[in-house]
Design a protein around this motif. Sequence first.
Motif, mmCIF file in Angstrom:
data_model
loop_
_atom_site.group_PDB
_atom_site.id
_atom_site.type_symbol
_atom_site.label_atom_id
_atom_site.label_comp_id
_atom_site.label_asym_id
_atom_site.label_seq_id
_atom_site.Cartn_x
_atom_site.Cartn_y
_atom_site.Cartn_z
ATOM 1 N N ILE A 50 5.858 -14.563 114.659
ATOM 2 C CA ILE A 50 4.947 -15.075 113.387
ATOM 3 C C ILE A 50 4.527 -14.124 112.040
ATOM 4 C CG2 ILE A 50 2.180 -15.689 112.652
ATOM 5 C CD1 ILE A 50 2.485 -17.509 114.559
ATOM 6 N N THR A 53 7.962 -14.617 110.643
ATOM 7 C CA THR A 53 8.295 -15.813 109.590
ATOM 8 C C THR A 53 7.782 -15.848 108.192
ATOM 9 O OG1 THR A 53 8.865 -17.493 111.436
ATOM 10 C CG2 THR A 53 8.047 -18.298 109.872
ATOM 11 N N ILE A 54 6.078 -15.346 108.220
ATOM 12 C CA ILE A 54 4.936 -15.081 107.644
ATOM 13 C C ILE A 54 5.922 -14.088 106.237
ATOM 14 C CG2 ILE A 54 2.721 -13.806 106.839
ATOM 15 C CD1 ILE A 54 2.604 -14.069 109.431
ATOM 16 N N CYS A 172 1.209 -19.769 110.188
ATOM 17 C CA CYS A 172 1.871 -18.864 109.194
ATOM 18 C C CYS A 172 1.973 -18.980 107.834
ATOM 19 C CB CYS A 172 3.892 -18.911 110.036
ATOM 20 S SG CYS A 172 4.236 -18.655 110.844
#
Length: 442
Positions: A50, A53-54, A172
């Motif tokens: 996560i 991806t953020i 996300c």
Amino acid sequence: MEQNVAVGLDIGTTKIVAMIGRKNEYGKLEILGIGKSKSLGVHRGVVNNITQTIQSIQQAVQQAEAAAEVKIDDVTVGIAGQHIRSLQHSDYITRTTSDTVIDDDDIDRLINQVHKLVMLPGEEIIHVLPQEYKVDGQGEIREPIGMYGGRLEANFHVVVGQVSSIRNIGRCVQSAGLNLEGITLEPLASANAVLSQEEKEAGVALIDIGGGTTDLAIFRDGIIRHTAVIPFGGNVITEDIKEGCSIIEKQAELLKIKFGSAWPGENKDNEIVSIPGLSGREPKEITLKNLSKIINARMVEIVEQVFAEIKNYGHEVQKKKLIAGIVLTGGGSQLKHLKQLVEYITGMDTRIGYPNEHLAGDSEDDLTSPLYATAVGLVLDGLKRQERKKNEFRQNEIVKEENIEELEENQEEEEQAQQAKERLSFLDKLTQRVKDFLDNAE
């Protein structure tokens, strides 16, 4: 964010693309800005880290904002990934009275019934796409609204996905400081960007070869008939080259892009590429023939899996024939001689799909690359969604402006506006559910 601007966010396995666009006066899509970042936390279309991806999303969004000089708030996101599967299902409802005509409510009732299908644990229905209807046993009806009948049945194409994967993507996007405006199935988005209406009518299979997955969407008579996600893409080819030639990934990727070909017969035996060795080791020599053999072996496997899905759909039946053949898009479709390989394996006409069907004429060349097909499709989807919202808003305004004398009529109109509002497409409902879930989870 200024009005009439939509943002598509394509969260892929190899790259994350944020694209900002608006319609120009000719109704074509004008791209204002684009941002691209390396995708680190996604594997085969599914988020597995996560935090990374953020960061990648924020990076892509900042680039796009800088290019377009617009602040981004709302985004339309695509979902794909190896957890997506689809099935065919028939269902029917019996109407209480056959004296009234079939209306939207009957169709909603039928579609809601399909939603009660029992799925595997953790799976949820993402899309319910009606194929054709039958009224009292009379088949091949495209639009049953306005007909009389007691029994309404339909064949549906049902797309199923893992709800946790979809929520992770929502999470996300939200943590990157954005608002999830809409969710779309990626094969559908790519199809909107690269296929013409004629192709969808005639019958066509769209193959979107991404980094981690290969998506398939089949259209016939203007309706989507079959979707599938195959958990292989361009990355597996790079991996094979890396192993087969004992080189590092970066070199393998460059080799694939610069010299790779899907057709081994093209290269002569004496064509050789020299690759610098690591930290002062001897350079490696690789023949292009070997390189294309490695690529060909994996590409044949991917194309055969896709072809198996096309056969599953039943394209050999006269009524289901795909007259427009195959359209290849996505980053993987840029591999040299791939068109010939696909035609050789499937025996179907093939072309490469560029997303210039809806783009304004003066768009930069690199925007019309198959790499950006999904992003362009997501922007188009976002614009369509805004258009719908505007129309609803207008309807409601009209209702408010009516005079008090016409209150009765007014009420009727208000009810109609209310109905129009309730008939959200299923994906809008899904978006709403993901949003609600995220709000409550905080």
